[in-house]
Write an enzyme that holds these catalytic residues in place. Structure first.
Site, PDB file in Angstrom:
ATOM      1  N   ASP A 161      -8.920  10.086 -30.683  1.00  7.85           N
ATOM      2  CA  ASP A 161      -9.376  11.217 -31.486  1.00  7.85           C
ATOM      3  C   ASP A 161      -8.712  11.174 -32.868  1.00  7.85           C
ATOM      4  OD1 ASP A 161     -10.767  13.568 -32.024  1.00  7.85           O
ATOM      5  OD2 ASP A 161     -10.274  14.471 -30.087  1.00  7.85           O
ATOM      6  N   ASP A 220     -18.574  18.210 -31.133  1.00  9.52           N
ATOM      7  CA  ASP A 220     -18.494  18.242 -29.670  1.00  9.52           C
ATOM      8  C   ASP A 220     -19.698  19.005 -29.098  1.00  9.52           C
ATOM      9  OD1 ASP A 220     -16.030  17.076 -29.933  1.00  9.52           O
ATOM     10  OD2 ASP A 220     -14.901  18.723 -29.034  1.00  9.52           O
TER      11      ASP A 220
END
Ligand SMILES: *[C@@H]1O[C@H](CO)[C@@H](O)[C@H](O)[C@H]1NC(C)=O
Ligand SMILES: *[C@@H]1O[C@H](CO)[C@@H](O)[C@H](O)[C@H]1NC(C)=O
Ligand SMILES: *[C@@H]1O[C@H](CO)[C@@H](O)[C@H](O)[C@H]1NC(C)=O
Length: 409
Positions: A161, A220
């Protein structure tokens, strides 16, 4: 004609780029498996919620279900750990990452062995910055050590990430991590969040494909139809032409499959599966496999839609048009000269739409003959040439997914 030309160009771009693209032998087709984030987030309260907290038990339960309920045979082999698995501190002596000792008492190597014994693979999560998005230790200053640790544990996939990092570090940090993963000698699928942190600009997709197997382009996913629609819109817009960079070994990742949760109606769930197939997207389920209803499970295991997702050409489909809430998407598939076509009705009101079209109106001018099949049911719909008209009915919030298999010409 124009459209055929674009498709040819996209194919050419794929070939040209693939000489530069990451080639660690992995993700020759979009990877499939399970990933904890959407459904289980950063639930670390194993005292109050032992069945749903981020713990070795959760991943063992999911591995059991993947192996026992037909998912593994269908191709769903990755069990992916997401954020919140680690201790807040590295080991003070070795500086290695360590799993939370309460929630993962036997450590990650144990979990990797458990998953491998079932014929599955284990993925893990980290971050290029100082901390993960959930506030756990990041890999900044520790990339080489973390790559070696993951390889020692038997990790098969690493999602890195981009929280708590500097914008200008992305184009350096991901290539460096890939080099460290490669130097471990263990094939580790590399999942990058790199372009998702550059949504405002146009990410350097050819460079991303050089170092990443899959990459998240956008936000997301949440457990809702509006979230699925916003993702489809982003991929339909294709800013920066990222669709052209996809190919065996390298895929755009529109995020997890949420089928089997609470947010989608049955027809919306079907639409997500159809669109993720057209987009050549990784299929990472983020649901509770222990309680998935039979209808969702059958959809997730549908052979026709998986075959399109996993088509060996690895070409990502594109949106051809969008008009009054109806979208048409097209993906070239095998046998070469064949196409998967999706008509998506995103309207919320009314009782559906009947569409009449020919392959010519979709830009396919070839003289070939095609066998058309409705993908989810496998229903044969007849033999078509490019100018023979086809009628399909699409209800609201629904998809029609057809495969035109070239049979001659
Ligand atoms: C490392 O990179 C080389 C060159 O691309 C490749 O041939 C090799 O398979 C890679 N090894 C691993 C373990 O990823
Ligand atoms: C993407 O493709 C369009 C048309 O095909 C072209 O006009 C545009 O310049 C391309 N953009 C990039 C970043 O390659
Ligand atoms: C066309 O499809 C049907 C059913 O999907 C199949 O039975 C038939 O053999 C196919 N025809 C050809 C020529 O491939």
């Amino acid at each position: 004609m124009v459209l055929v030309y674009h498709i040819a160009l996209a194919t050419l771009a794929t070939l040209v780029v693939s000489t530069l693209a990451l080639n660690n032998g992995l993700a020759r087709t979009p990877p499939m498996g399970w990933l904890s984030w959407q459904r289980f987030r950063c639930n670390i309260n194993c005292v109050a919620d032992p069945k749903n907290c981020i713990s070795e038990q959760l991943y063992m339960d999911m591995a059991d279900r993947l192996a026992a309920d037909g998912y593994k045979e269908a191709g769903y082999v990755y069990v992916n750990i997401d954020d919140c698995w680690a201790s807040k501190e590295r080991d003070p002596k070795t500086l290695q990452l360590v799993a939370d000792p309460k929630r993962f008492p036997r450590g990650i190597k144990f979990l990797a062995d458990y998953v491998h014994a079932k014929g599955l693979k284990l993925g893990i999560y980290g971050d290029m910055g100082t901390l993960t998005c959930g506030g756990y230790p990041g890999s900044k200053f520790y990339m080489s050590l973390d790559a070696r640790t993951f390889a020692d544990w038997g990790i098969d996939s690493f999602k890195m990430d981009g929280c708590y990092s500097r914008t200008e570090d992305f184009t350096i940090a991901y290539p460096i991590m890939e080099a460290f993963l490669n130097s471990t000698g263990r094939p580790i699928l590399f999942s990058c969040s790199w372009p998702a942190y550059q949504i405002e600009s146009i990410p350097d997709y050819p460079r991303i494909a050089e170092y990443c197997n899959i990459w998240r382009n956008f936000d997301d996913i949440d457990d809702s139809w509006s979230s699925v629609q916003s993702i489809i819109e982003f991929y339909g817009t294709d800013k920066g032409n990222f669709s052209g960079v996809a190919g065996p070994g390298n895929f755009n990742d529109p995020d997890m499959i949420i089928v089997g949760n609470k947010g989608l109606s049955p027809s919306e769930a079907q639409a997500q599966m159809a669109m993720w197939a057209i987009m050549a997207a990784p299929l990472f389920l983020s649901n509770d496999l222990r309680t998935v209803d039979p209808e969702s499970r059958a959809l997730i295991l549908n052979k026709g839609v998986i075959a399109i997702n996993q088509d060996p050409l690895g070409i990502m489909g594109k949106r051809l048009f969008k008009n009054s809430g109806i979208e048409c998407w097209l993906r070239p598939v095998t046998p070469v000269g064949s196409y998967a076509v999706a008509f998506l009705n995103l309207n919320d009101g009314g009782s559906g739409t009947t569409l009449k079209y020919t392959l010519k109106t979709l830009g396919i001018q070839e003289t070939a003959t095609f066998n058309l099949t409705e993908v989810f049911t496998g229903t044969p719909l007849g033999v078509f040439t490019a100018d023979k008209s086809i009628t399909v009915f699409i209800d609201v919030s629904s998809v029609f997914l057809g495969k035109f298999s070239k049979i001659s010409g």
